[in-house]
Design a protein around this motif. Structure first.
Motif, PDB file in Angstrom:
ATOM      1  N   SER A  11      31.839  -0.577  26.515  1.00  0.00           N
ATOM      2  CA  SER A  11      31.983  -0.142  27.916  1.00  0.00           C
ATOM      3  C   SER A  11      32.761   1.165  28.076  1.00  0.00           C
ATOM      4  O   SER A  11      32.452   1.986  28.936  1.00  0.00           O
ATOM      5  CB  SER A  11      32.671  -1.261  28.699  1.00  0.00           C
ATOM      6  OG  SER A  11      33.230  -0.742  29.866  1.00  0.00           O
ATOM      7  N   GLY A  12      33.807   1.321  27.282  1.00  0.00           N
ATOM      8  CA  GLY A  12      34.556   2.576  27.343  1.00  0.00           C
ATOM      9  C   GLY A  12      35.490   2.684  28.528  1.00  0.00           C
ATOM     10  O   GLY A  12      35.789   3.793  28.988  1.00  0.00           O
ATOM     11  N   SER A  13      36.010   1.544  29.011  1.00  0.00           N
ATOM     12  CA  SER A  13      36.956   1.666  30.138  1.00  0.00           C
ATOM     13  C   SER A  13      38.255   2.317  29.682  1.00  0.00           C
ATOM     14  O   SER A  13      38.893   3.035  30.463  1.00  0.00           O
ATOM     15  CB  SER A  13      37.207   0.307  30.804  1.00  0.00           C
ATOM     16  OG  SER A  13      37.975  -0.529  29.986  1.00  0.00           O
ATOM     17  N   ASN A  14      38.663   2.087  28.450  1.00  0.00           N
ATOM     18  CA  ASN A  14      39.847   2.809  27.940  1.00  0.00           C
ATOM     19  C   ASN A  14      39.549   4.297  27.809  1.00  0.00           C
ATOM     20  O   ASN A  14      40.389   5.133  28.130  1.00  0.00           O
ATOM     21  CB  ASN A  14      40.307   2.233  26.597  1.00  0.00           C
ATOM     22  CG  ASN A  14      41.200   1.024  26.773  1.00  0.00           C
ATOM     23  OD1 ASN A  14      42.350   1.149  27.190  1.00  0.00           O
ATOM     24  ND2 ASN A  14      40.668  -0.162  26.482  1.00  0.00           N
ATOM     25  N   MET A  90      34.384  -1.227  17.431  1.00  0.00           N
ATOM     26  CA  MET A  90      34.382  -2.586  16.894  1.00  0.00           C
ATOM     27  C   MET A  90      33.836  -2.675  15.469  1.00  0.00           C
ATOM     28  O   MET A  90      33.138  -3.613  15.125  1.00  0.00           O
ATOM     29  CB  MET A  90      33.581  -3.501  17.842  1.00  0.00           C
ATOM     30  CG  MET A  90      34.138  -3.533  19.250  1.00  0.00           C
ATOM     31  SD  MET A  90      35.883  -4.038  19.341  1.00  0.00           S
ATOM     32  CE  MET A  90      35.727  -5.796  19.088  1.00  0.00           C
ATOM     33  N   ILE A 108      43.776   0.645  19.938  1.00  0.00           N
ATOM     34  CA  ILE A 108      44.337  -0.335  20.875  1.00  0.00           C
ATOM     35  C   ILE A 108      43.685  -1.674  20.596  1.00  0.00           C
ATOM     36  O   ILE A 108      42.466  -1.754  20.396  1.00  0.00           O
ATOM     37  CB  ILE A 108      44.176   0.095  22.358  1.00  0.00           C
ATOM     38  CG1 ILE A 108      45.006  -0.824  23.253  1.00  0.00           C
ATOM     39  CG2 ILE A 108      42.730   0.170  22.796  1.00  0.00           C
ATOM     40  CD1 ILE A 108      45.366  -0.220  24.599  1.00  0.00           C
ATOM     41  N   HIS A 109      44.535  -2.696  20.524  1.00  0.00           N
ATOM     42  CA  HIS A 109      44.047  -4.029  20.163  1.00  0.00           C
ATOM     43  C   HIS A 109      44.520  -5.028  21.221  1.00  0.00           C
ATOM     44  O   HIS A 109      45.692  -5.001  21.610  1.00  0.00           O
ATOM     45  CB  HIS A 109      44.590  -4.420  18.775  1.00  0.00           C
ATOM     46  CG  HIS A 109      44.102  -5.765  18.330  1.00  0.00           C
ATOM     47  ND1 HIS A 109      42.828  -5.964  17.856  1.00  0.00           N
ATOM     48  CD2 HIS A 109      44.709  -6.975  18.320  1.00  0.00           C
ATOM     49  CE1 HIS A 109      42.670  -7.245  17.556  1.00  0.00           C
ATOM     50  NE2 HIS A 109      43.796  -7.880  17.820  1.00  0.00           N
ATOM     51  N   PRO A 110      43.616  -5.933  21.655  1.00  0.00           N
ATOM     52  CA  PRO A 110      43.978  -6.822  22.766  1.00  0.00           C
ATOM     53  C   PRO A 110      44.755  -8.071  22.330  1.00  0.00           C
ATOM     54  O   PRO A 110      44.310  -9.206  22.531  1.00  0.00           O
ATOM     55  CB  PRO A 110      42.610  -7.184  23.366  1.00  0.00           C
ATOM     56  CG  PRO A 110      41.677  -7.113  22.215  1.00  0.00           C
ATOM     57  CD  PRO A 110      42.190  -6.045  21.297  1.00  0.00           C
ATOM     58  N   GLU A 174      46.033  -2.013  29.484  1.00  0.00           N
ATOM     59  CA  GLU A 174      45.627  -1.112  28.393  1.00  0.00           C
ATOM     60  C   GLU A 174      45.453   0.303  28.920  1.00  0.00           C
ATOM     61  O   GLU A 174      45.840   1.281  28.278  1.00  0.00           O
ATOM     62  CB  GLU A 174      44.317  -1.605  27.747  1.00  0.00           C
ATOM     63  CG  GLU A 174      44.446  -2.937  27.025  1.00  0.00           C
ATOM     64  CD  GLU A 174      43.161  -3.341  26.315  1.00  0.00           C
ATOM     65  OE1 GLU A 174      42.432  -2.467  25.814  1.00  0.00           O
ATOM     66  OE2 GLU A 174      42.879  -4.552  26.251  1.00  0.00           O
TER      67      GLU A 174
HETATM   68  C1  GAR Z   1      39.591  -3.420  24.792  1.00  0.00           C
HETATM   69  O1  GAR Z   1      40.116  -4.624  25.294  1.00  0.00           O
HETATM   70  C2  GAR Z   1      40.225  -3.087  23.460  1.00  0.00           C
HETATM   71  O2  GAR Z   1      41.569  -3.467  23.375  1.00  0.00           O
HETATM   72  C3  GAR Z   1      39.384  -3.918  22.527  1.00  0.00           C
HETATM   73  O3  GAR Z   1      38.084  -3.806  23.002  1.00  0.00           O
HETATM   74  C4  GAR Z   1      38.115  -3.589  24.413  1.00  0.00           C
HETATM   75  C5  GAR Z   1      37.331  -2.353  24.704  1.00  0.00           C
HETATM   76  O4  GAR Z   1      37.150  -2.191  26.087  1.00  0.00           O
HETATM   77  N1  GAR Z   1      39.494  -3.471  21.154  1.00  0.00           N
HETATM   78  C6  GAR Z   1      39.370  -4.273  20.124  1.00  0.00           C
HETATM   79  O5  GAR Z   1      39.146  -5.461  20.218  1.00  0.00           O
HETATM   80  C7  GAR Z   1      39.547  -3.601  18.785  1.00  0.00           C
HETATM   81  N2  GAR Z   1      39.803  -4.555  17.768  1.00  0.00           N
HETATM   82  P1  GAR Z   1      36.619  -0.821  26.662  1.00  0.00           P
HETATM   83  O6  GAR Z   1      35.344  -0.461  25.876  1.00  0.00           O
HETATM   84  O7  GAR Z   1      36.316  -1.135  28.099  1.00  0.00           O
HETATM   85  O8  GAR Z   1      37.691   0.207  26.492  1.00  0.00           O
END
Ligand code: GAR
Length: 210
Positions: A11-14, A90, A108-110, A174
């Motif tokens: 998704s790439g919200s970060n 991922m 970043i790791h959740p 995040e």
């Molecule tokens: C986020 O919650 C990030 O912490 C996690 O994937 C999601 C990505 O969301 N990362 C991991 O699990 C890495 N091991 P996003 O694509 O909306 O940013």
């Protein structure tokens, strides 16, 4: 201006939070490229909308993980980044790749590392009956989700919370901590030294900065 390459898988919200921070001037850096291992990652569209070069590499085009990571490394380096940012990327990275970017590769790791490296972190926190959950920004080392923590954010786990509830509430945290850490790095305040994260010349503890 420091140059950043962001790697995504979804998704790439970060990524969006980082783009927004750059546009608002809170993050004084330039995202020079966004790369994905998934052609359909929505984050690629976010990048294009922001006028950032966006590209995907298909795993199926390469013989093995090393070959893929080598091609990815070459692609990244063609953009001459100072920092490489993993934002929901991922795939496990191979040793030579991680070594190549040592000290300038963050993730970043959740979860509140060292708790719950790997997948399904929200589910595992719920199954264990934890009262809090969180996210960690850390330097990437060869140990999966095991590099030194720079900054964590936590949220309480409420009765009846689902995985989706946790994921949603955590993402909003995040989006605050990741641009902040990147700005620290850009300002030269942050480094990886002797397998520890250092901020402003001080070594950080196991849970990173306060
Ligand atoms: C986020 O919650 C990030 O912490 C996690 O994937 C999601 C990505 O969301 N990362 C991991 O699990 C890495 N091991 P996003 O694509 O909306 O940013």
């Amino acid at each position: 201006m420091k140059r950043i390459v962001v790697l995504i898988s979804g998704s790439g919200s970060n990524l969006q939070a980082i783009i927004d921070a750059c546009q608002l001037g809170r993050l004084k850096a330039e995202i020079v490229a966004v790369l994905s291992n998934k052609a359909d990652a929505f984050g690629l569209q976010r990048a294009q909308k922001a006028g950032i070069a966006a590209e995907s590499l298909a795993i199926g085009d390469y013989a093995d993980r090393e070959a893929f990571d080598h091609a990815l490394q070459q692609k990244i380096d063609s953009h001459q980044p100072d920092l490489v940012v993993l934002a929901g990327y991922m795939r496990i990275l191979s040793g030579p790749f991680v070594t190549h970017y040592r000290g300038r590769l963050i993730n970043i790791h959740p979860s509140l590392l060292p708790k719950y490296p790997g997948l399904h972190t929200h589910r595992r926190a719920l199954e264990n009956g934890d009262s809090e959950h969180g996210a960690s920004v850390h330097f990437v080392t060869e140990q999966l989700d095991g590099g030194p923590v720079i900054l964590q954010a936590s949220i309480p786990i409420l009765p009846n919370d689902t995985e989706q509830d946790l994921a949603k509430r955590l993402l909003s945290k995040e989006h605050l901590i990741y641009p902040r850490v990147i700005q620290w790095w850009v300002e030269g305040r942050l480094e990886l030294r002797e397998d520890r994260a250092w901020l402003d010349g001080q070594p950080l503890g196991a849970s990173g900065a306060d």
